[in-house]
Design a protein around this motif. Structure first.
Motif, PDB file in Angstrom:
ATOM      1  N   UNK A  30       3.100   5.500   2.444  1.00 26.83           N
ATOM      2  CA  UNK A  30       4.420   4.868   2.320  1.00 26.83           C
ATOM      3  C   UNK A  30       4.976   5.273   0.969  1.00 26.83           C
ATOM      4  N   UNK A  31       6.161   5.876   0.943  1.00 23.15           N
ATOM      5  CA  UNK A  31       6.689   6.367  -0.337  1.00 23.15           C
ATOM      6  C   UNK A  31       6.757   5.264  -1.385  1.00 23.15           C
ATOM      7  N   UNK A  32       6.419   5.612  -2.617  1.00 23.44           N
ATOM      8  CA  UNK A  32       6.441   4.606  -3.683  1.00 23.44           C
ATOM      9  C   UNK A  32       7.855   4.113  -3.918  1.00 23.44           C
ATOM     10  N   UNK A  33       8.845   4.928  -3.581  1.00 25.78           N
ATOM     11  CA  UNK A  33      10.242   4.557  -3.859  1.00 25.78           C
ATOM     12  C   UNK A  33      10.847   3.662  -2.782  1.00 25.78           C
ATOM     13  N   UNK A  34      10.107   3.387  -1.709  1.00 30.70           N
ATOM     14  CA  UNK A  34      10.593   2.435  -0.702  1.00 30.70           C
ATOM     15  C   UNK A  34      10.337   1.018  -1.204  1.00 30.70           C
ATOM     16  N   UNK A  35      11.323   0.425  -1.863  1.00 29.45           N
ATOM     17  CA  UNK A  35      11.110  -0.897  -2.443  1.00 29.45           C
ATOM     18  C   UNK A  35      11.224  -1.985  -1.383  1.00 29.45           C
TER      19      UNK A  35
ATOM     20  N   UNK B 298       0.830  -1.198   0.000  1.00 26.84           N
ATOM     21  CA  UNK B 298       0.000   0.000   0.000  1.00 26.84           C
ATOM     22  C   UNK B 298       0.869   1.254   0.000  1.00 26.84           C
ATOM     23  N   UNK B 299       0.515   2.207  -0.844  1.00 25.87           N
ATOM     24  CA  UNK B 299       1.160   3.515  -0.775  1.00 25.87           C
ATOM     25  C   UNK B 299       0.330   4.470   0.066  1.00 25.87           C
TER      26      UNK B 299
END
Lengths: 552, 328
Positions: free
Chosen positions: A201-206, A193-194
């Motif tokens: 949650x940042x989209x770039x946190x993989x 979930x973003x």
């Protein structure tokens, strides 16, 4: 993979899973083996099949049912939950579903090993496919507890309108059918979930990825680099005496270790796999050029299962082909200018020059030993020669060059590959030398005992001459080593091999390779902790463990 | 109003797709406040064109732009009246020579406040029609495009802003001179400082009129998998030559569920290719990245008692995610 339905047993499934992991994700097996060291495990399944599982070095070895320290019996419910794609691994256990007997500390060690296997292997697409295949062919092994698909949501229902619910259950992604040359995507990740209406949650946190499928990645990297090499070799005259011959060694494809290291290192640092393909092809051209010259220097007769180039076309043409391969490799490195830009290309030239210098220095050291009929006294001498001759171009430089392709040019970052892959490279070379003595020629590709015939200074030979106390035997061995290759006979090679076995040199080398690889892996985890856990790094990790689980 | 402070910004963004998704055009015209008294504001313009056969083409940040670009936010145009929109790289390609027409009414997507007194106001307008020429190296195509226009104004900096996820999709059926039957626009600002300042919206237009605005508490956004890095192209060309540091992987699938009363909406986007624009960052050396992601979108739901269900090409923008930008 098993093809007949009768073969779809629990025991066979375990064996196929272990085989697949040895080839595709050796780091997973090594972690499990570490937990199970010294324990003999017996496993029985509800279809009546049974096996034993033991640890040899860092390898998990499947054998027929035998006396065991820990016994585990799975019923159908346990099978249904173990590796079940629909459930979280931590939800595997059901009361009375598993019958486990043995001393408590050993039972716990086995449990840890299986937790590791299931949790880390469950994300690999191939393993998922393997288990799906078994489940399809022998559903009775699992019982009938396959969950029904989720119903479509009702607009009037207060819940049931969650984004994750759609991605996980209602509209999960179909099995990917990407073409074989794609690098990456060998593991499945969970949707995330973003925004849930309150928290972001940042989209770039993989999500971190610890393991990847080495086999599929190698296949993809090999194919892409082979296509690039084909493109780089000119299609013009003189074909018969040059360019056709230039294509011969590259066409005899190897494992694809270097291309995979180069492309994976690039991906690990966030670069595009495509950006590393030309540099990887350049490395392969250099490598093949070295091989042509090396085969002449060593008077080798076979390379990758076929006659060596000089054996087939004569030394004059072969030397020229080696030179041409090196020239084409330089051209390939320079041609990165148009795609990677000046900074990265300059760094690539620097790395390539260093690699070539190390290789020719290493070759000089080894040829000097043979020329003087000298055998170095210590393993350290061998480590230095091996690192220079093969370690740089096989392991260290591919990683550094891949990182450069991703835009990393800081020496402090690039140097972090050196110690880990120096140790892994030596271990790999020792294993390669062992395979020449005790391996299967069909799998190995080179002539068996060829190293003994050409007088190669291996760890086994160094250990042998260090160990042999009898002066007469030492004299006999030295005399054999002093012969030129054409004068050596198969009997001479057999004499050397028998002496190595008697002196324990083979076992010594196996153990040494294991220890070096373990140190290398330790350095890998510590020195490269600056790279986040992604699929590129996961592939590098599998290669680091590949040495310890490669079958001998 | 002239821009006065260094971090004051005014962006005009344009994004269009052909109905068969063969061509895509994206342009960003930005103005940033002057460095000090007596200085002029900074103006940058970048043009991106994606062609199914020829991939991505991009200008540098110095593309030629109109002095008074078409924008219903700057100087309102009557619906259906066309205005010129010519943007071209200094080298001549890529270039677009388009006539733009409104078919609907714009609306504010969100006003967000974050950081130390930083803020932005985001206004959106889907259903914009574009017709004219697209020029690529050696190719010139007549195009009929359907797309989106926005204006974002405010005062913001990185890393306080963090990043955002934004996208739009127009249902491409119907007559080419009419507004699309349905259009969806969503925005999600993922501010880094403070994290709690995240905000967003999902908006639905029907025949040019905004019919539903799902506020931030009424929707969820999830992603799955990442786009193959080989499908992500770094632009502008100069960024490649400079060896710009890598950014985070772009999510491949994005799914939004929105719900308000008996209205519900689902948007399922699958990205296929992306251009990563490495923007110079005014507060440090590392670039700030915006990923323009093209893909297929499926929209379905029930709004105001009417069902909707269509598939169409869409564009999703993932901004932020340059690891080293965190070190400012």
């Amino acid at each position: 993979m098993t093809t007949d339905t009768a073969g779809y047993t629990g025991a066979r499934l375990l064996a196929d899973t272990i085989d697949a992991l040895a080839e595709r994700a050796p780091a997973v097996l090594a972690a499990a083996a570490e937990q199970m060291r010294g324990i003999r495990l017996g496993l029985r399944f509800n279809d009546g099949s049974a096996v034993s599982l033991t640890v040899r070095h860092s390898r998990l070895v499947i054998g027929p049912a035998a006396e065991s320290d820990v016994e585990v019996a799975f019923d159908d419910r346990a099978m249904n939950l173990l590796f079940d794609l629909q459930r979280h691994p931590s939800d595997q256990v059901l009361p009375d579903s598993l019958d486990v007997r043995g001393e408590s500390d050993r039972v716990l060690a086995v449990w840890r090993a299986f937790s590791l296997l299931s949790q880390r292997a469950a994300g690999l697409r191939f393993v998922q496919g393997l288990w799906r295949d078994y489940r399809h062919h022998r559903p009775q092994l699992w019982g009938h507890a396959i969950p029904a698909p989720a119903p479509e949501p009702d607009a009037s229902e207060p819940g049931g309108w969650h984004a994750l619910d759609y991605l996980e259950r209602r509209r999960p992604e179909a099995t990917r059918t990407d073409d074989e040359t794609r690098v990456g995507g060998t593991v499945t990740t969970r949707p995330r979930l973003l925004w849930d209406g309150r928290d972001s949650t940042p989209w770039w946190d993989e999500l971190p990825i610890a393991d990847a499928d080495l086999y599929d990645t190698m296949k993809a990297c090999r194919a892409r680099v082979a296509a690039e090499m084909t493109r780089l070799v000119p299609d013009r005259e003189p074909r018969a005496d040059l360019y056709s011959l230039v294509r011969e060694y590259p066409a005899r494809q190897g494992k694809g270790l270097r291309p995979t290291l180069t492309i994976a290192a690039c991906a690990a640092f966030g670069g595009r796999p495509r950006d590393a393909v030309r540099a990887a092809a350049a490395l392969e051209l250099f490598h093949n050029g070295f091989l042509v010259h090396d085969d002449i220097a060593d008077e080798s007769t076979h390379r990758r299962g076929l006659p060596t180039l000089h054996a087939r076309y004569g030394e004059g043409l072969a030397v020229n082909v080696g030179d041409a391969l090196n020239l084409l490799a330089i051209d390939a490195v320079l041609s990165n200018l148009e795609t990677l830009g000046l900074a990265r290309t300059l760094a690539l030239i620097r790395e390539t020059l260093h690699m070539c210098r190390e290789s020719v220095e290493g070759q000089a050291i080894e040829l000097g030993w043979i020329h003087r009929n000298a055998v170095p006294g210590t393993d350290d001498d061998y480590f230095l020669m091996s690192t220079k001759k093969t370690g740089w171009y096989t392991c260290i430089s591919p990683c550094r060059i891949g990182a450069v392709c991703a835009g990393v040019t800081d020496p402090r970052v690039l140097d972090r590959f050196d110690e880990a892959f120096r140790l892994i490279g030596i271990a790999f070379q020792i294993q390669d030398d062992l395979l020449n003595l005790v391996g299967d020629q069909a799998k190995y590709g080179k002539e068996l005992l060829g190293d003994l015939l050409e007088g190669k200074r291996t760890v086994m030979l160094i250990h042998l001459l260090r160990t042999v106390a009898d002066p007469a035997e030492r004299k006999q061995l030295t005399a054999i080593l002093g012969k030129r290759r054409p004068d050596k006979t198969r009997r001479d090679a057999d004499t050397l091999l028998a002496a190595m076995r008697a002196a324990g040199s083979i076992d010594y080398a196996v153990d040494l390779a294991d220890r070096l690889a373990a140190r290398g892996i330790d350095h890998f985890e510590r020195d490269l902790d600056i790279i986040p856990d992604n699929e590129g790094k996961a592939v590098l990790r599998q290669i680091a463990h590949y040495v310890t689980t490669r079958p001998l | 109003m002239p821009l006065r402070a260094p971090l004051e910004r005014r962006w005009l963004h344009y994004a269009f797709l052909s109905r068969d998704s063969g061509q895509s055009v994206i342009a960003n015209l930005s103005a940033l406040g002057p460095d000090g008294d007596g200085h002029a504001p900074h103006r940058t313009t970048i043009l991106l064109v994606h062609d199914r056969e020829h991939g991505w083409h991009s200008s540098q940040f110095n593309a030629d732009r109109p002095d008074h670009p078409w924008s219903s936010f700057r100087s309102p145009h009557a619906i259906g009246v066309a205005g010129d929109f010519d943007v071209a790289a200094r080298t001549g390609v890529p270039a677009v020579k388009l006539r733009l027409r409104r078919t609907g009414r714009p609306c504010t997507s969100q006003s967000a406040a974050f950081g130390g007194g930083e803020h932005l106001r985001w206004q959106s307008e889907p259903g914009v029609l574009a017709s004219g020429l697209v020029r690529l190296p050696g190719i010139e195509r007549d195009v009929e495009l359907l797309g989106y226009h926005e204006r974002v104004r405010g005062r913001w900096s990185w890393p306080a802003l963090g990043g955002w996820v934004f996208g739009f999709v127009n249902d491409p059926v119907g007559r080419s001179d009419e507004p699309p039957p349905t259009a969806v626009v969503f925005t999600l600002i993922q501010s880094r400082d403070p994290r709690a300042a995240a905000s967003g919206s999902v908006m639905l237009w029907r025949r040019g009129r905004l019919v539903r605005h799902f506020p931030r508490r009424a929707f969820q956004v999830a992603v799955h998998d990442v786009l193959d890095r080989d499908q992500v192209v770094l632009v502008p060309p100069l960024a490649r030559a400079l060896g710009t540091a890598p950014a985070a992987s772009v999510p491949r699938r994005l799914l939004i569920t929105a719900r308000s009363g008996s209205d519900r909406l689902l948007l399922d986007f699958r990205g296929s290719t992306a251009a990563r624009i490495a923007n110079p960052c005014e507060t440090g050396l590392p670039a700030f990245s915006v990923h323009e992601t093209l893909g297929a979108c499926h929209v379905e739901g029930v709004v105001a008692g009417r069902r909707l269900d269509f598939q169409a090409p869409g564009i999703v923008e993932f901004a932020g995610g340059t690891g080293d930008a965190d070190d400012h």
